[in-house]
Enzyme design. Structure first.
Site, PDB file in Angstrom:
ATOM      1  CG  HIS A  66      -1.623  26.158   2.372  1.00 59.96           C
ATOM      2  ND1 HIS A  66      -1.942  27.499   2.405  1.00 59.96           N
ATOM      3  CD2 HIS A  66      -0.431  26.039   3.022  1.00 59.96           C
ATOM      4  CE1 HIS A  66      -0.991  28.165   3.019  1.00 59.96           C
ATOM      5  NE2 HIS A  66      -0.065  27.304   3.417  1.00 59.96           N
ATOM      6  CG  ASP A  70       0.905  25.703   7.519  1.00 58.81           C
ATOM      7  OD1 ASP A  70       1.175  25.236   8.641  1.00 58.81           O
ATOM      8  OD2 ASP A  70       1.240  26.843   7.159  1.00 58.81           O
ATOM      9  CG  HIS A  97      -2.240  31.795   3.298  1.00 60.89           C
ATOM     10  ND1 HIS A  97      -2.283  32.106   1.952  1.00 60.89           N
ATOM     11  CD2 HIS A  97      -0.932  31.625   3.595  1.00 60.89           C
ATOM     12  CE1 HIS A  97      -1.062  32.129   1.454  1.00 60.89           C
ATOM     13  NE2 HIS A  97      -0.213  31.831   2.436  1.00 60.89           N
TER      14      HIS A  97
END
Length: 256
Positions: free
Chosen positions: A27, A25, A81
Protein backbone atom coordinates in the site's frame (compact mmCIF):
# COMPACT_ATOMS: atom_id res chain seq x y z
CA UNK A 1 -4.60 -14.73 -15.27
CA UNK A 2 -1.48 -16.78 -14.67
CA UNK A 3 2.15 -16.27 -15.68
CA UNK A 4 3.46 -19.77 -16.26
CA UNK A 5 7.00 -18.60 -16.98
CA UNK A 6 7.11 -16.77 -13.64
CA UNK A 7 5.61 -19.78 -11.87
CA UNK A 8 8.28 -22.05 -13.36
CA UNK A 9 11.04 -19.64 -12.37
CA UNK A 10 9.84 -19.35 -8.77
CA UNK A 11 9.33 -23.11 -8.50
CA UNK A 12 12.85 -23.63 -9.80
CA UNK A 13 14.17 -21.35 -7.05
CA UNK A 14 12.33 -23.38 -4.41
CA UNK A 15 13.45 -26.69 -5.88
CA UNK A 16 17.04 -25.41 -5.90
CA UNK A 17 16.97 -24.66 -2.18
CA UNK A 18 16.56 -20.89 -2.38
CA UNK A 19 14.21 -18.82 -0.24
CA UNK A 20 11.01 -17.46 -1.74
CA UNK A 21 9.48 -14.78 0.47
CA UNK A 22 5.84 -13.75 0.00
CA UNK A 23 5.14 -10.20 1.20
CA UNK A 24 1.73 -8.92 2.27
CA UNK A 25 -0.07 -5.79 1.04
CA UNK A 26 2.40 -2.86 0.85
CA UNK A 27 0.00 0.00 0.00
CA UNK A 28 2.62 2.56 -0.96
CA UNK A 29 4.77 2.28 2.16
CA UNK A 30 8.08 2.18 0.31
CA UNK A 31 10.37 2.89 3.26
CA UNK A 32 8.96 -0.01 5.25
CA UNK A 33 9.11 -2.26 2.18
CA UNK A 34 12.75 -1.41 1.55
CA UNK A 35 13.60 -2.01 5.21
CA UNK A 36 11.84 -5.37 5.08
CA UNK A 37 13.77 -6.34 1.95
CA UNK A 38 16.99 -5.47 3.75
CA UNK A 39 15.93 -7.52 6.77
CA UNK A 40 15.29 -10.56 4.56
CA UNK A 41 19.02 -10.63 3.85
CA UNK A 42 18.51 -12.13 0.41
CA UNK A 43 21.15 -14.40 -1.08
CA UNK A 44 21.77 -15.07 -4.77
CA UNK A 45 18.82 -17.02 -6.12
CA UNK A 46 16.36 -15.90 -3.43
CA UNK A 47 13.06 -14.42 -4.60
CA UNK A 48 10.38 -12.06 -3.29
CA UNK A 49 6.75 -12.20 -4.41
CA UNK A 50 4.35 -9.43 -3.36
CA UNK A 51 0.75 -10.50 -2.77
CA UNK A 52 -0.71 -7.41 -4.49
CA UNK A 53 -1.98 -3.96 -3.47
CA UNK A 54 1.38 -2.37 -4.11
CA UNK A 55 -0.26 1.06 -4.18
CA UNK A 56 -2.73 3.48 -2.51
CA UNK A 57 -2.95 4.96 0.99
CA UNK A 58 0.80 5.18 1.69
CA UNK A 59 3.07 8.09 0.67
CA UNK A 60 5.15 6.49 -2.12
CA UNK A 61 3.23 4.11 -4.36
CA UNK A 62 5.43 5.13 -7.28
CA UNK A 63 8.53 4.07 -5.36
CA UNK A 64 7.03 0.67 -4.55
CA UNK A 65 6.13 0.00 -8.19
CA UNK A 66 9.62 0.99 -9.29
CA UNK A 67 11.15 -1.54 -6.90
CA UNK A 68 8.96 -4.34 -8.24
CA UNK A 69 9.63 -3.31 -11.84
CA UNK A 70 13.38 -2.77 -11.54
CA UNK A 71 14.61 -5.45 -9.12
CA UNK A 72 14.77 -8.81 -10.94
CA UNK A 73 14.43 -10.83 -7.73
CA UNK A 74 11.15 -9.06 -6.86
CA UNK A 75 7.82 -9.78 -8.56
CA UNK A 76 4.16 -9.33 -7.70
CA UNK A 77 0.66 -10.51 -8.35
CA UNK A 78 -2.14 -8.00 -8.92
CA UNK A 79 -4.39 -6.71 -6.15
CA UNK A 80 -7.69 -4.87 -6.27
CA UNK A 81 -6.03 -1.50 -5.60
CA UNK A 82 -3.58 -2.04 -8.46
CA UNK A 83 -6.59 -2.96 -10.58
CA UNK A 84 -8.36 0.28 -9.62
CA UNK A 85 -5.48 2.25 -11.14
CA UNK A 86 -5.87 0.25 -14.34
CA UNK A 87 -9.65 0.63 -14.47
CA UNK A 88 -9.44 4.36 -13.72
CA UNK A 89 -6.73 5.30 -16.22
CA UNK A 90 -6.82 2.77 -19.04
CA UNK A 91 -8.24 4.24 -22.27
CA UNK A 92 -10.44 1.14 -22.50
CA UNK A 93 -11.96 1.70 -19.08
CA UNK A 94 -11.80 4.89 -17.00
CA UNK A 95 -14.95 4.31 -14.98
CA UNK A 96 -13.53 3.91 -11.49
CA UNK A 97 -11.77 7.21 -10.91
CA UNK A 98 -14.13 8.48 -8.21
CA UNK A 99 -13.93 5.23 -6.24
CA UNK A 100 -10.16 4.96 -6.70
CA UNK A 101 -9.57 8.48 -5.38
CA UNK A 102 -11.73 7.71 -2.35
CA UNK A 103 -9.82 4.56 -1.43
CA UNK A 104 -6.24 5.73 -1.76
CA UNK A 105 -5.82 6.90 -5.34
CA UNK A 106 -5.19 10.47 -4.22
CA UNK A 107 -2.06 9.38 -2.39
CA UNK A 108 -0.90 7.34 -5.39
CA UNK A 109 -1.33 10.30 -7.75
CA UNK A 110 0.48 12.60 -5.32
CA UNK A 111 3.48 10.26 -5.36
CA UNK A 112 3.80 10.58 -9.14
CA UNK A 113 4.93 14.20 -9.29
CA UNK A 114 5.01 17.47 -7.39
CA UNK A 115 3.31 18.99 -10.44
CA UNK A 116 -0.41 18.27 -10.13
CA UNK A 117 -1.07 18.67 -13.85
CA UNK A 118 1.39 15.85 -14.66
CA UNK A 119 0.14 13.24 -12.23
CA UNK A 120 -2.61 11.61 -14.28
CA UNK A 121 -0.43 11.04 -17.34
CA UNK A 122 2.46 9.73 -15.26
CA UNK A 123 0.14 7.33 -13.45
CA UNK A 124 -1.34 6.25 -16.78
CA UNK A 125 2.15 5.18 -17.89
CA UNK A 126 1.93 2.41 -15.24
CA UNK A 127 -1.23 0.83 -16.65
CA UNK A 128 0.79 -1.60 -18.77
CA UNK A 129 2.83 -2.64 -15.74
CA UNK A 130 -0.34 -3.38 -13.76
CA UNK A 131 -1.82 -5.33 -16.67
CA UNK A 132 1.34 -7.49 -16.79
CA UNK A 133 0.86 -8.69 -13.20
CA UNK A 134 -0.77 -12.13 -12.90
CA UNK A 135 -3.76 -12.53 -10.61
CA UNK A 136 -2.58 -15.84 -9.19
CA UNK A 137 0.55 -17.97 -9.09
CA UNK A 138 0.23 -21.73 -8.84
CA UNK A 139 3.23 -23.66 -7.49
CA UNK A 140 3.60 -27.31 -6.58
CA UNK A 141 2.63 -26.77 -2.92
CA UNK A 142 1.18 -23.23 -2.88
CA UNK A 143 -1.39 -20.96 -4.55
CA UNK A 144 -0.67 -17.26 -4.21
CA UNK A 145 -3.64 -14.96 -4.80
CA UNK A 146 -4.47 -11.47 -3.58
CA UNK A 147 -7.92 -12.00 -2.09
CA UNK A 148 -9.08 -15.58 -2.51
CA UNK A 149 -11.65 -17.64 -4.34
CA UNK A 150 -15.41 -18.00 -4.65
CA UNK A 151 -16.53 -21.20 -2.98
CA UNK A 152 -18.18 -23.86 -5.13
CA UNK A 153 -16.47 -22.81 -8.37
CA UNK A 154 -13.43 -24.59 -9.88
CA UNK A 155 -10.29 -22.73 -8.86
CA UNK A 156 -8.90 -22.43 -12.38
CA UNK A 157 -12.20 -21.08 -13.73
CA UNK A 158 -12.40 -18.04 -11.44
CA UNK A 159 -12.08 -14.63 -13.04
CA UNK A 160 -9.67 -11.85 -12.14
CA UNK A 161 -12.29 -9.91 -10.20
CA UNK A 162 -13.03 -12.91 -7.99
CA UNK A 163 -9.34 -13.55 -7.36
CA UNK A 164 -8.77 -9.93 -6.37
CA UNK A 165 -11.89 -9.38 -4.26
CA UNK A 166 -13.51 -12.53 -2.81
CA UNK A 167 -13.13 -13.10 0.93
CA UNK A 168 -14.89 -16.48 0.98
CA UNK A 169 -11.69 -18.42 1.79
CA UNK A 170 -12.21 -17.39 5.40
CA UNK A 171 -15.45 -19.41 5.48
CA UNK A 172 -14.03 -22.77 4.40
CA UNK A 173 -15.33 -26.06 5.74
CA UNK A 174 -13.02 -28.15 3.53
CA UNK A 175 -9.75 -27.36 1.72
CA UNK A 176 -10.16 -25.78 -1.71
CA UNK A 177 -6.93 -27.34 -3.00
CA UNK A 178 -5.94 -30.59 -1.34
CA UNK A 179 -2.32 -30.29 -2.49
CA UNK A 180 -1.63 -26.57 -2.15
CA UNK A 181 -1.72 -24.09 0.68
CA UNK A 182 -3.46 -20.86 -0.36
CA UNK A 183 -1.77 -17.61 0.70
CA UNK A 184 -3.77 -14.39 0.52
CA UNK A 185 -3.63 -10.72 1.45
CA UNK A 186 -6.53 -8.25 1.00
CA UNK A 187 -8.17 -8.81 4.42
CA UNK A 188 -6.13 -7.59 7.36
CA UNK A 189 -5.28 -9.89 10.23
CA UNK A 190 -6.64 -7.16 12.51
CA UNK A 191 -10.09 -7.69 10.95
CA UNK A 192 -9.76 -11.47 11.16
CA UNK A 193 -8.17 -11.76 14.60
CA UNK A 194 -8.71 -8.46 16.41
CA UNK A 195 -6.88 -5.14 16.63
CA UNK A 196 -4.35 -6.51 19.12
CA UNK A 197 -3.51 -9.53 17.00
CA UNK A 198 0.02 -10.58 16.28
CA UNK A 199 1.38 -13.01 13.71
CA UNK A 200 -0.58 -14.10 10.63
CA UNK A 201 -4.01 -15.68 10.20
CA UNK A 202 -4.09 -19.49 9.86
CA UNK A 203 -7.15 -21.45 8.80
CA UNK A 204 -8.25 -24.19 11.17
CA UNK A 205 -9.09 -26.28 8.09
CA UNK A 206 -5.99 -28.31 7.34
CA UNK A 207 -4.54 -30.06 4.32
CA UNK A 208 -3.78 -33.80 4.33
CA UNK A 209 -0.14 -32.92 5.07
CA UNK A 210 -1.20 -31.01 8.19
CA UNK A 211 -0.62 -27.47 6.95
CA UNK A 212 -3.33 -24.82 7.37
CA UNK A 213 -5.27 -24.71 4.10
CA UNK A 214 -5.16 -20.88 3.98
CA UNK A 215 -2.81 -18.25 5.38
CA UNK A 216 -3.65 -14.53 5.55
CA UNK A 217 -0.60 -12.26 5.56
CA UNK A 218 -2.00 -8.72 5.21
CA UNK A 219 -0.97 -7.25 8.56
CA UNK A 220 -2.48 -3.81 8.04
CA UNK A 221 0.47 -1.58 7.14
CA UNK A 222 -1.90 1.40 6.67
CA UNK A 223 -3.89 1.05 9.90
CA UNK A 224 -3.74 3.40 12.92
CA UNK A 225 -0.71 2.98 15.15
CA UNK A 226 -2.70 1.43 17.99
CA UNK A 227 -3.59 -1.50 15.69
CA UNK A 228 0.04 -2.57 15.26
CA UNK A 229 0.46 -1.75 11.54
CA UNK A 230 3.24 -3.79 10.00
CA UNK A 231 4.47 -5.47 6.85
CA UNK A 232 4.91 -9.23 6.91
CA UNK A 233 6.74 -11.79 4.79
CA UNK A 234 6.64 -15.59 4.91
CA UNK A 235 9.31 -17.85 3.46
CA UNK A 236 7.78 -20.65 1.39
CA UNK A 237 10.95 -22.70 1.81
CA UNK A 238 10.71 -23.18 5.57
CA UNK A 239 7.71 -21.24 6.91
CA UNK A 240 9.78 -18.51 8.59
CA UNK A 241 7.74 -15.34 9.23
CA UNK A 242 9.27 -11.87 9.46
CA UNK A 243 7.30 -8.73 10.31
CA UNK A 244 8.43 -5.12 10.44
CA UNK A 245 6.47 -2.28 12.02
CA UNK A 246 5.57 0.68 9.82
CA UNK A 247 8.40 3.18 9.54
CA UNK A 248 6.48 6.05 7.94
CA UNK A 249 4.46 8.38 10.12
CA UNK A 250 0.73 8.73 9.71
CA UNK A 251 -1.90 6.60 8.02
CA UNK A 252 -4.95 6.92 5.81
CA UNK A 253 -8.24 5.73 7.24
CA UNK A 254 -10.39 4.17 4.52
CA UNK A 255 -12.32 1.01 3.76
CA UNK A 256 -10.14 -2.03 2.89
Amino acid sequence: MRDEALEASIQSSLDGGSSVWVVGDIHGYRETFEALLDALDLSDGDRVVCIGDLIDRGPDSLGVMRIVRDRPEVSSIRGNHDEMLRLSLSPRHGGMMKSWLKYGGKQTLASMSEEADQRIELARSWVGFVESLPTQLVLSEFRLVHAGFVLGKPLDEQNNHELMSSREVFQLRDPLDMERQIIVGHTTTQVLMGADSDGIWESQITLPDGRPSVLGIDTGIYLPKEQHPRLTAINLADGTILSLGRIEEGHVESTP
